[in-house]
Design a protein around this motif. Structure first.
Motif, PDB file in Angstrom:
ATOM      1  N   HIS A 107     -23.896  15.255  10.938  1.00 49.26           N
ATOM      2  CA  HIS A 107     -24.923  14.705  10.055  1.00 49.26           C
ATOM      3  C   HIS A 107     -25.136  13.230  10.410  1.00 49.26           C
ATOM      4  N   VAL A 108     -26.368  12.871  10.724  1.00 49.37           N
ATOM      5  CA  VAL A 108     -26.686  11.507  11.137  1.00 49.37           C
ATOM      6  C   VAL A 108     -27.957  11.066  10.421  1.00 49.37           C
ATOM      7  N   ASP A 109     -28.213   9.764  10.466  1.00 44.63           N
ATOM      8  CA  ASP A 109     -29.417   9.227   9.842  1.00 44.63           C
ATOM      9  C   ASP A 109     -30.657   9.688  10.600  1.00 44.63           C
ATOM     10  N   GLU A 110     -31.714   9.905   9.871  1.00 44.02           N
ATOM     11  CA  GLU A 110     -32.991  10.259  10.483  1.00 44.02           C
ATOM     12  C   GLU A 110     -33.398   9.154  11.447  1.00 44.02           C
ATOM     13  N   GLY A 111     -33.873   9.545  12.620  1.00 49.25           N
ATOM     14  CA  GLY A 111     -34.236   8.574  13.646  1.00 49.25           C
ATOM     15  C   GLY A 111     -33.112   8.288  14.618  1.00 49.25           C
ATOM     16  N   ALA A 112     -31.925   8.843  14.373  1.00 48.46           N
ATOM     17  CA  ALA A 112     -30.797   8.620  15.278  1.00 48.46           C
ATOM     18  C   ALA A 112     -31.104   9.194  16.657  1.00 48.46           C
ATOM     19  N   THR A 113     -30.755   8.454  17.703  1.00 51.54           N
ATOM     20  CA  THR A 113     -30.971   8.907  19.073  1.00 51.54           C
ATOM     21  C   THR A 113     -29.794   9.758  19.533  1.00 51.54           C
ATOM     22  N   VAL A 114     -29.943  10.327  20.718  1.00 48.05           N
ATOM     23  CA  VAL A 114     -28.837  11.073  21.325  1.00 48.05           C
ATOM     24  C   VAL A 114     -27.612  10.169  21.447  1.00 48.05           C
ATOM     25  N   GLU A 115     -27.832   8.947  21.887  1.00 44.11           N
ATOM     26  CA  GLU A 115     -26.715   8.016  22.039  1.00 44.11           C
ATOM     27  C   GLU A 115     -26.087   7.683  20.691  1.00 44.11           C
ATOM     28  N   ASP A 116     -26.904   7.517  19.641  1.00 44.49           N
ATOM     29  CA  ASP A 116     -26.362   7.268  18.304  1.00 44.49           C
ATOM     30  C   ASP A 116     -25.459   8.421  17.874  1.00 44.49           C
ATOM     31  N   CYS A 117     -25.901   9.630  18.142  1.00 45.64           N
ATOM     32  CA  CYS A 117     -25.106  10.810  17.784  1.00 45.64           C
ATOM     33  C   CYS A 117     -23.772  10.793  18.518  1.00 45.64           C
ATOM     34  N   ALA A 118     -23.802  10.392  19.791  1.00 41.27           N
ATOM     35  CA  ALA A 118     -22.566  10.337  20.571  1.00 41.27           C
ATOM     36  C   ALA A 118     -21.597   9.328  19.975  1.00 41.27           C
ATOM     37  N   TYR A 119     -22.107   8.174  19.545  1.00 37.91           N
ATOM     38  CA  TYR A 119     -21.236   7.180  18.915  1.00 37.91           C
ATOM     39  C   TYR A 119     -20.661   7.694  17.600  1.00 37.91           C
ATOM     40  N   GLU A 120     -21.438   8.507  16.881  1.00 35.52           N
ATOM     41  CA  GLU A 120     -20.927   9.097  15.639  1.00 35.52           C
ATOM     42  C   GLU A 120     -19.740  10.014  15.928  1.00 35.52           C
ATOM     43  N   ILE A 121     -19.820  10.708  17.064  1.00 38.05           N
ATOM     44  CA  ILE A 121     -18.709  11.589  17.436  1.00 38.05           C
ATOM     45  C   ILE A 121     -17.502  10.759  17.831  1.00 38.05           C
ATOM     46  N   GLY A 122     -17.736   9.675  18.570  1.00 33.94           N
ATOM     47  CA  GLY A 122     -16.629   8.813  18.978  1.00 33.94           C
ATOM     48  C   GLY A 122     -17.131   7.675  19.828  1.00 33.94           C
ATOM     49  N   PRO A 123     -16.568   6.468  19.702  1.00 33.65           N
ATOM     50  CA  PRO A 123     -17.066   5.307  20.458  1.00 33.65           C
ATOM     51  C   PRO A 123     -16.937   5.490  21.962  1.00 33.65           C
ATOM     52  N   GLY A 124     -15.886   6.172  22.410  1.00 31.96           N
ATOM     53  CA  GLY A 124     -15.726   6.401  23.846  1.00 31.96           C
ATOM     54  C   GLY A 124     -16.840   7.263  24.400  1.00 31.96           C
ATOM     55  N   LEU A 125     -17.168   8.317  23.673  1.00 30.17           N
ATOM     56  CA  LEU A 125     -18.249   9.194  24.098  1.00 30.17           C
ATOM     57  C   LEU A 125     -19.574   8.447  24.075  1.00 30.17           C
ATOM     58  N   GLY A 126     -19.757   7.585  23.064  1.00 32.80           N
ATOM     59  CA  GLY A 126     -20.981   6.807  22.995  1.00 32.80           C
ATOM     60  C   GLY A 126     -21.149   5.921  24.208  1.00 32.80           C
ATOM     61  N   ARG A 127     -20.058   5.258  24.615  1.00 31.64           N
ATOM     62  CA  ARG A 127     -20.139   4.364  25.782  1.00 31.64           C
ATOM     63  C   ARG A 127     -20.405   5.143  27.073  1.00 31.64           C
ATOM     64  N   ASP A 128     -19.908   6.378  27.132  1.00 30.04           N
ATOM     65  CA  ASP A 128     -20.032   7.177  28.356  1.00 30.04           C
ATOM     66  C   ASP A 128     -21.334   7.965  28.437  1.00 30.04           C
ATOM     67  N   THR A 129     -22.124   7.942  27.391  1.00 35.85           N
ATOM     68  CA  THR A 129     -23.332   8.776  27.358  1.00 35.85           C
ATOM     69  C   THR A 129     -24.353   8.328  28.402  1.00 35.85           C
ATOM     70  N   VAL A 130     -24.808   9.283  29.177  1.00 33.90           N
ATOM     71  CA  VAL A 130     -25.826   9.037  30.195  1.00 33.90           C
ATOM     72  C   VAL A 130     -27.161   9.626  29.759  1.00 33.90           C
ATOM     73  N   ALA A 131     -27.101  10.808  29.155  1.00 27.97           N
ATOM     74  CA  ALA A 131     -28.301  11.527  28.729  1.00 27.97           C
ATOM     75  C   ALA A 131     -27.868  12.547  27.688  1.00 27.97           C
TER      76      ALA A 131
END
Length: 650
Positions: free
Chosen positions: A24-48
């Protein structure tokens, strides 16, 4: 308002992760925002990311209910993202070296990428300079910046790019804004995704130059296409180039010319192969093999014409689905079309009679020539042609016969693939979103296909929603000798054609029932399968398939009479005598170059003793061989369809 007032909290949306859990994320959240919600490491590593299976930029907003997958540099899709960025580096390098070039498109492909250009005068010798420029762009490590702009601003920025403006006009119908990607001084209209900087792109190799019609339409201008590839490290690139070199050595067009198998000539038209006697010999062996399988399985051969009135294609549904790919013409007031498929003709044959449930299954087979109007630029040897032949089979069965009939077809398919020593994988493709037939019929059909696979303890993948609109199917894919994957045979259940043709049989209850139709091909098309075999075997066909099976080589003219006498002993095989005035060494070399499985060498000693010397394509040789013993071996090798000459390998 208090902090707990619900009106102060942003709206939420829910995305579904690959493990089935919800985020569950805020409306307007990007793919990268979702990755950071899962975990900061995944957010930093997100390419697409992937939203409902579509590869998107990490800046792309998610939407409620989407299936979300995060792409990092460890993901299978990462290579496609990096190659897309490499194609931009190619275009940037081209514009640095050439003036007044018009950009078209530059997507990634399964093996690399390409970019299409207009007004580009270039040849293969120029690729090295472009490669060097690309390496400089990578070394500069330009940040690849994504920017959203309005349609109006995009039009201004693309004023000198006619092909980009054409694309933009299509985007404008669906979007208020479009995206540009910029690296250094260079920018491109592009949806992405891309890596963060040019420095993240691995080693790049430019492969070849070709012509390509804009948008694949031969009515449009011919452009210059530059193909390239990129990998994460040098060793992967080297392995790819080695495989490519091996594939080029096995190119069926070159081997087909060397072995006089087939030709495609300007005078006959593009994509219309002519089979020469050696090539037709191989095809006839392939046909006989399948015909024996069909005969044993209870198929009746039928024949349908090459052309039908388009009334048939309207009824079958092919007209609306395949009209652009059909050859259509008028005769008087009637419209006709060359057949793109054999199945409507087989349905018409079934429809012409009355059937009882006791008559089913009805199994029809036909080596049917069909025609597809592929774009000229996509035609290539036997791999993509206008005219090809399908070893078609169509069955009309009761629903309770699905399992048994599919199982028998699987036996036939596996027999074919194992005969050619092909490693294969299977997949069960289930009901797509757009489909016909009741839920009950689909569920029953999918269960029966699954039962066949499970009963055989076979490993298979589930391809959700990848079935045909008319029914589920089992797809086979196989690998050739150098590991290339090919789409292979398929078994498809069809609930659509029987309905369109009002097919029926009288059931045990004396009521009319609609049969299920099965489509199956053991090879697919003869052309594509023949092409694959040429490259799989590098023209060195198994003995039973070889256009020339045995060549008799007399050591001197004095042995010619005995050579022909020996050849007569093998007249139940495809045997030739090399009676040229040449040395034995040259005759051996010629037979080897012609990929003949066996050579029989006869000289004074063999003639005096009434025997032969035998040499195989592996350059092994045995002397003092009894003619009858070798003949008996060849009979066994042919009848057992062994994959390699093995007389001297025992």
């Amino acid at each position: 308002m208090s902090e707990s007032d619900p009106q102060s909290e942003p709206a939420q949306l829910t995305v579904v992760l690959p493990d089935g859990s919800e985020l569950h994320v805020d409306e307007g959240a990007t793919v990268e925002d979702c990755a950071y919600e899962i975990g900061p490491g995944l957010g930093r590593d997100t390419v697409a990311g992937k939203l409902d299976g579509d590869l998107v930029a990490k800046e792309q907003p998610a939407y409620d209910g989407a299936e979300l997958e995060i792409i990092t540099d460890q993901s299978e899709e990462y290579l496609a993202v990096m190659r897309h960025s490499a194609s931009h580096c190619l275009a940037q390098a081209v514009e640095r070296h050439y003036d007044d070039v018009d950009l078209a498109i530059g997507p990634p492909t399964d093996e690399g990428f390409y970019y299409d250009f207009d007004n580009l005068d270039i040849d293969e010798d120029d690729l090295a300079a472009l490669e060097s420029e690309i390496a400089d762009i990578v070394d500069e490590d330009y940040e690849i910046e994504r920017e959203e702009v309005s349609i109006e601003e995009a039009e201004e920025r693309l004023a000198d790019e006619p092909y980009k403006l054409e694309l933009l006009s299509e985007f404008a119908d669906e979007n208020e804004q479009v995206t540009f990607y910029t690296q250094g001084e260079w920018e491109d209209l592009c949806a992405g995704p891309h890596v963060d900087s040019t420095g993240e792109i691995g080693p790049v190799k430019l492969l070849e130059i070709a012509g390509a019609y804009w948008r694949g339409d031969e009515e449009n201008p011919m452009q210059t296409r530059i193909y390239g590839t990129a990998f994460e490290d040098e060793s992967d690139l080297e392995n790819f180039l080695e495989r490519k070199q091996e594939a080029e050595k096995r190119d069926h067009r070159r081997i087909g010319n060397e072995m006089n198998l087939f030709s495609i000539q300007d005078v006959t038209g593009p994509g219309l192969p002519l089979y020469h006697p050696p090539g037709k010999t191989v095809l006839k062996e392939l046909e006989d093999f399948v015909e024996d399988l069909n005969k044993d399985a209870g198929y009746d051969y039928v024949e349908t014409p090459h052309v039908f009135k388009t009334d048939l294609w309207h009824r079958s549904g092919h007209y609306e689905n395949y009209q652009d790919d059909m050859f259509i013409f008028n005769v008087g007031d009637d419209e006709f079309g060359l057949k793109p498929m054999n199945c409507p003709g087989h349905a018409a044959i079934f429809q012409d009679q009355s059937w009882s449930y006791r008559d089913l299954p009805i199994r029809y087979a036909e080596n049917g020539k069909v025609y597809r109007k592929e774009q000229r630029g996509e035609l290539s040897g036997l791999s993509r042609v206008w005219a090809f032949t399908i070893d078609d089979g169509h069955l009309f069965i009761r629903p309770d016969q699905i399992e048994q009939e599919v199982e028998e077809i699987m036996d036939m398919i596996i027999d074919v693939l194992e005969t050619f020593d092909l490693e294969y994988e299977m997949a069960l493709a289930t009901r797509p979103e757009k489909s016909v037939g009741s839920d009950e019929i689909w569920e029953h059909a999918e269960e029966q296909l699954e039962t066949v696979l499970e009963k055989r303890n076979l490993e298979y993948d589930i391809e959700e929603g990848d079935g045909a609109f008319y029914g589920p199917k089992i797809d086979f894919a196989f690998e050739d000798a150098i590991g290339r994957a090919w789409d292979g045979p398929t078994v498809q259940l069809d609930f659509n054609m029987p309905d369109r043709f009002d097919l029926s049989y009288v059931g045990e209850d004396n009521e009319e029932h609609e049969p299920v139709m099965i489509h199956r091909a053991l090879y697919g098309s003869y052309e594509r399968f023949f092409m694959m075999l040429i490259e799989h075997y590098e023209g060195k066909f198994p003995f039973w398939l070889a256009p020339e099976q045995v060549r008799v080589l007399p050591i001197s003219d004095a042995n010619l009479g005995y050579a022909y006498q020996v050849a007569n002993e093998f007249d139940d095989f495809r045997v030739e005598v090399d009676d040229r005035d040449s040395t034995l060494e040259r005759k051996i070399r010629a037979a080897h170059d012609d990929r003949v499985p066996y050579q029989i060498i006869v000289g004074d000693n063999e003639e005096e003793d009434g025997n032969i010397s035998v040499r195989d394509r592996f350059e092994d040789q045995e002397y003092d061989v009894e003619i009858e013993d070798f003949h008996d071996h060849l009979v066994a090798e042919r009848d057992e369809q062994r994959s390699e000459p093995d007389f001297l390998q025992d």
